[in-house]
Design an enzyme around this catalytic site. Structure first.
Site, PDB file in Angstrom:
ATOM      1  CG  HIS A 101      -0.251  -0.378   2.442  1.00 47.97           C
ATOM      2  ND1 HIS A 101       0.124  -1.747   2.917  1.00 47.97           N
ATOM      3  CD2 HIS A 101       0.297   0.461   3.494  1.00 47.97           C
ATOM      4  CE1 HIS A 101       0.456  -1.643   4.071  1.00 47.97           C
ATOM      5  NE2 HIS A 101       0.768  -0.379   4.585  1.00 47.97           N
ATOM      6  CG  HIS A 103       1.387   5.018   4.266  1.00 45.59           C
ATOM      7  ND1 HIS A 103       0.557   4.957   5.380  1.00 45.59           N
ATOM      8  CD2 HIS A 103       2.023   3.718   4.146  1.00 45.59           C
ATOM      9  CE1 HIS A 103       0.617   3.599   6.103  1.00 45.59           C
ATOM     10  NE2 HIS A 103       1.781   3.147   5.287  1.00 45.59           N
TER      11      HIS A 103
HETATM   12  P1  5GP Z   1       1.918  -0.190   7.259  1.00 46.06           P
HETATM   13  O1  5GP Z   1       2.330   0.134   8.719  1.00 46.06           O
HETATM   14  O2  5GP Z   1       1.592  -1.531   7.133  1.00 46.06           O
HETATM   15  O3  5GP Z   1       2.672   0.603   6.364  1.00 46.06           O
HETATM   16  O4  5GP Z   1       0.563   0.600   7.444  1.00 46.06           O
HETATM   17  C1  5GP Z   1      -0.837   0.011   7.479  1.00 46.06           C
HETATM   18  C2  5GP Z   1      -1.868   1.225   7.737  1.00 46.06           C
HETATM   19  O5  5GP Z   1      -3.106   0.642   7.732  1.00 46.06           O
HETATM   20  C3  5GP Z   1      -1.628   2.032   8.954  1.00 46.06           C
HETATM   21  O6  5GP Z   1      -1.461   3.366   8.783  1.00 46.06           O
HETATM   22  C4  5GP Z   1      -2.956   1.778   9.698  1.00 46.06           C
HETATM   23  O7  5GP Z   1      -3.592   2.687  10.250  1.00 46.06           O
HETATM   24  C5  5GP Z   1      -3.847   1.419   8.534  1.00 46.06           C
HETATM   25  N1  5GP Z   1      -4.962   0.466   8.991  1.00 46.06           N
HETATM   26  C6  5GP Z   1      -4.777  -0.497   9.687  1.00 46.06           C
HETATM   27  N2  5GP Z   1      -5.858  -1.512   9.788  1.00 46.06           N
HETATM   28  C7  5GP Z   1      -6.674  -0.487   9.113  1.00 46.06           C
HETATM   29  C8  5GP Z   1      -8.213  -0.829   8.877  1.00 46.06           C
HETATM   30  O8  5GP Z   1      -8.945  -1.863   9.180  1.00 46.06           O
HETATM   31  N3  5GP Z   1      -8.885   0.038   7.900  1.00 46.06           N
HETATM   32  C9  5GP Z   1      -8.284   1.205   7.559  1.00 46.06           C
HETATM   33  N4  5GP Z   1      -8.802   2.202   6.937  1.00 46.06           N
HETATM   34  N5  5GP Z   1      -6.839   1.201   7.697  1.00 46.06           N
HETATM   35  C10 5GP Z   1      -6.333   0.396   8.512  1.00 46.06           C
END
Ligand code: 5GP
Ligand code: ZN
Length: 115
Positions: A101, A103
């Site tokens: 993903h 950001h």
């Molecule tokens: P990572 O740390 O993997 O780069 O980012 C994962 C992102 O997913 C985090 O910013 C977190 O807030 C977001 N996230 C986690 N669970 C959910 C969810 O159930 N719904 C949404 N919309 N975002 C989520």
């Protein structure tokens, strides 16, 4: 589609999210824990766990993600003021969801280097 993957389940509509854009390649939705006034996640429909798992066959998908981030920024008036795009990969970067993903954060000034 992986039934154990949170983002595959959001894409499938099994878990709610505030979608801001979708097409046949990707879905964009608001981060549940926003780190800036705008915090959108751009997620490809294809399940790829980390950046390390990308192949040449994914080039068009990744290009679409990055170009869509720029389009959303422009729509929201952040093109000139600026915004940040981030791919976290594995533990040291804090990756928590193992479906790639992008950001996209905007609406405030950000420091560098990131924490
Ligand atoms: P990572 O740390 O993997 O780069 O980012 C994962 C992102 O997913 C985090 O910013 C977190 O807030 C977001 N996230 C986690 N669970 C959910 C969810 O159930 N719904 C949404 N919309 N975002 C989520
Ligand atoms: Zn997935």
């Amino acid at each position: 589609m992986s039934s154990s993957c949170l983002f595959c389940r959001i894409i499938a509509g099994e878990i709610p999210a505030t979608k801001v854009y979708e097409d046949d390649v990707l879905v964009a939705f608001n981060d549940i824990n926003p780190q800036a006034p705008m915090h959108v996640l751009l997620v490809p429909r294809v399940h790829v766990a980390t950046l390390n798992d990308l192949g040449a066959n994914h080039d068009a998908v990744v290009g679409a993600m990055v170009r869509r981030a720029a389009a959303i920024a422009a729509e929201r008036g952040f093109a000139a003021s600026g915004y940040r795009t981030v791919f976290n990969c594995n533990a040291d970067a804090g990756q928590a969801v193992f479906h790639i993903h992008l950001h996209m954060l905007g609406g405030r000034a950000m420091g560098w280097p990131p924490g």
